[in-house]
Design a protein around this motif. Structure first.
Motif, PDB file in Angstrom:
ATOM      1  N   ALA A  97       3.975  -9.724  -1.571  1.00  0.00           N
ATOM      2  CA  ALA A  97       3.287  -8.705  -2.368  1.00  0.00           C
ATOM      3  C   ALA A  97       4.164  -8.365  -3.559  1.00  0.00           C
ATOM      4  O   ALA A  97       5.397  -8.411  -3.477  1.00  0.00           O
ATOM      5  N   ARG A  98       3.519  -8.015  -4.674  1.00  0.00           N
ATOM      6  CA  ARG A  98       4.252  -7.744  -5.916  1.00  0.00           C
ATOM      7  C   ARG A  98       3.652  -6.519  -6.592  1.00  0.00           C
ATOM      8  O   ARG A  98       2.450  -6.419  -6.783  1.00  0.00           O
ATOM      9  N   LEU A  99       4.532  -5.562  -6.976  1.00  0.00           N
ATOM     10  CA  LEU A  99       4.122  -4.363  -7.694  1.00  0.00           C
ATOM     11  C   LEU A  99       4.954  -4.234  -8.951  1.00  0.00           C
ATOM     12  O   LEU A  99       6.051  -4.788  -9.047  1.00  0.00           O
ATOM     13  N   ARG A 100       4.429  -3.445  -9.911  1.00  0.00           N
ATOM     14  CA  ARG A 100       5.186  -3.158 -11.120  1.00  0.00           C
ATOM     15  C   ARG A 100       4.805  -1.775 -11.629  1.00  0.00           C
ATOM     16  O   ARG A 100       3.715  -1.268 -11.348  1.00  0.00           O
ATOM     17  N   ARG A 132       0.838  -1.206   0.000  1.00  0.00           N
ATOM     18  CA  ARG A 132       0.000   0.000   0.000  1.00  0.00           C
ATOM     19  C   ARG A 132       0.872   1.254   0.000  1.00  0.00           C
ATOM     20  O   ARG A 132       0.633   2.182  -0.782  1.00  0.00           O
ATOM     21  N   PHE A 133       1.884   1.270   0.871  1.00  0.00           N
ATOM     22  CA  PHE A 133       2.738   2.451   0.946  1.00  0.00           C
ATOM     23  C   PHE A 133       3.475   2.686  -0.361  1.00  0.00           C
ATOM     24  O   PHE A 133       3.446   3.786  -0.924  1.00  0.00           O
ATOM     25  N   TRP A 134       4.165   1.655  -0.858  1.00  0.00           N
ATOM     26  CA  TRP A 134       4.996   1.843  -2.041  1.00  0.00           C
ATOM     27  C   TRP A 134       4.174   2.025  -3.309  1.00  0.00           C
ATOM     28  O   TRP A 134       4.599   2.706  -4.241  1.00  0.00           O
ATOM     29  N   LEU A 183       8.711  -4.889  -8.040  1.00  0.00           N
ATOM     30  CA  LEU A 183       9.095  -4.567  -6.673  1.00  0.00           C
ATOM     31  C   LEU A 183       8.306  -5.519  -5.784  1.00  0.00           C
ATOM     32  O   LEU A 183       7.068  -5.539  -5.839  1.00  0.00           O
ATOM     33  N   GLU A 184       9.010  -6.329  -4.998  1.00  0.00           N
ATOM     34  CA  GLU A 184       8.345  -7.375  -4.230  1.00  0.00           C
ATOM     35  C   GLU A 184       8.675  -7.259  -2.749  1.00  0.00           C
ATOM     36  O   GLU A 184       9.771  -6.841  -2.377  1.00  0.00           O
ATOM     37  N   PHE A 185       7.716  -7.638  -1.931  1.00  0.00           N
ATOM     38  CA  PHE A 185       7.878  -7.617  -0.485  1.00  0.00           C
ATOM     39  C   PHE A 185       7.636  -9.023   0.042  1.00  0.00           C
ATOM     40  O   PHE A 185       6.611  -9.634  -0.238  1.00  0.00           O
ATOM     41  N   VAL A 205      -0.248  -2.531  -7.897  1.00  0.00           N
ATOM     42  CA  VAL A 205      -0.160  -3.732  -7.066  1.00  0.00           C
ATOM     43  C   VAL A 205      -0.745  -4.906  -7.844  1.00  0.00           C
ATOM     44  O   VAL A 205      -1.911  -4.896  -8.214  1.00  0.00           O
ATOM     45  N   HIS A 206       0.077  -5.922  -8.106  1.00  0.00           N
ATOM     46  CA  HIS A 206      -0.365  -7.114  -8.829  1.00  0.00           C
ATOM     47  C   HIS A 206      -0.744  -8.246  -7.890  1.00  0.00           C
ATOM     48  O   HIS A 206      -1.507  -9.139  -8.271  1.00  0.00           O
TER      49      HIS A 206
END
Length: 247
Positions: free
Chosen positions: A165-168, A147-149, A177-179, A157-158
């Motif tokens: 968690a995975r974002l692109r 949520r923050f990033w 970008l993964e957490f 957010v994918h």
């Protein structure tokens, strides 16, 4: 969104040597914006561009040896490519690393200054990311970090679960970008690897810093002194920089 994720910053004893390692590892080129800084980016790349997250290597007197919260995952296209890449990285100076991974299909390695990274087995999701599949951050709460990033960098957010968690980038290009949920432990020194954000052209750095503070970021002091970028920490204490806006 007025910020973009543009690079991963490595602290190093020898920026030129570590920069050359990562350039050779990724098949990219090197340049320098000044003494003690080596920039690693694709050859012919027009920075900034969401199709790649670049690597910036900065010399510091004595990088701390700590558990690294941020690492890179490298993409491969086949089992043969994975084996070839691991062998080539060892020739460049990388070494096998044991972080308690056990029997896994990816290979954990450390660069010449001890920064851990992974060479992944071929995965369909990373087929078009370029040589860097993902920038991975250890954290306690992947959902909250996503949520923050997502808000901070404007990335989509994918996936957002309890453990991962995975974002692109919104453009659907470049690495993820993964957490990853872990137990990072108490943070006593700054991270050797961190993320840099760049305001879009015409955006106001101070306005963006204030926006990030409302999202939960806090000011951070890593001994940076009087510099044109602003050092902040995300809600779990990971430092990142808001660079000066391009003209």
């Amino acid at each position: 969104m007025a910020l973009r994720l543009v690079q991963v910053n490595f602290k190093a004893r020898d920026d030129a040597a570590l920069g050359r390692f990562w350039a050779d590892a990724l098949g990219w080129g090197v340049s320098s914006e000044g003494p003690g800084v080596t920039n690693v980016e694709p050859v012919g790349f027009a920075w900034p561009d969401p199709s790649a997250v670049c690597v910036d290597v900065v010399a510091v007197p004595d990088p701390e040896t700590v558990r690294y919260r941020v690492h890179l995952d490298l993409a491969t296209t086949s089992e043969a490519h994975q084996a070839e890449l691991v062998a080539r990285l060892e020739e460049l100076g990388a070494t096998p690393a044991d972080v308690g991974q056990g029997d896994v299909p990816w290979t954990v390695m450390a660069d010449p200054e001890g920064n851990v990274f992974c060479v992944l087995e071929p995965r369909e999701i990373y087929r078009d990311t370029g040589p860097i599949a993902a920038v991975v951050v250890d954290c306690a709460d992947p959902r909250a970090m996503a949520r923050f990033w997502g808000e901070a960098a404007g990335w989509t957010v994918h996936e957002a679960g309890d453990d991962h968690a995975r974002l692109r980038a919104a453009e659907g290009v470049g690495p993820y970008l993964e957490f990853l949920r872990t137990t990072p432990g108490p943070k006593t020194v700054w991270n050797r690897v961190h993320i840099d954000l760049l305001p879009h052209r015409g955006a106001d750095q101070a306005v963006e810093v204030a926006r990030l503070a409302k999202l939960g970021a806090t000011p951070a002091d890593v001994g940076q002194g009087d510099v044109p970028w602003v050092v902040m920490a995300d809600p779990e204490g990971n430092e990142f920089c808001v660079l000066g806006a391009p003209r």
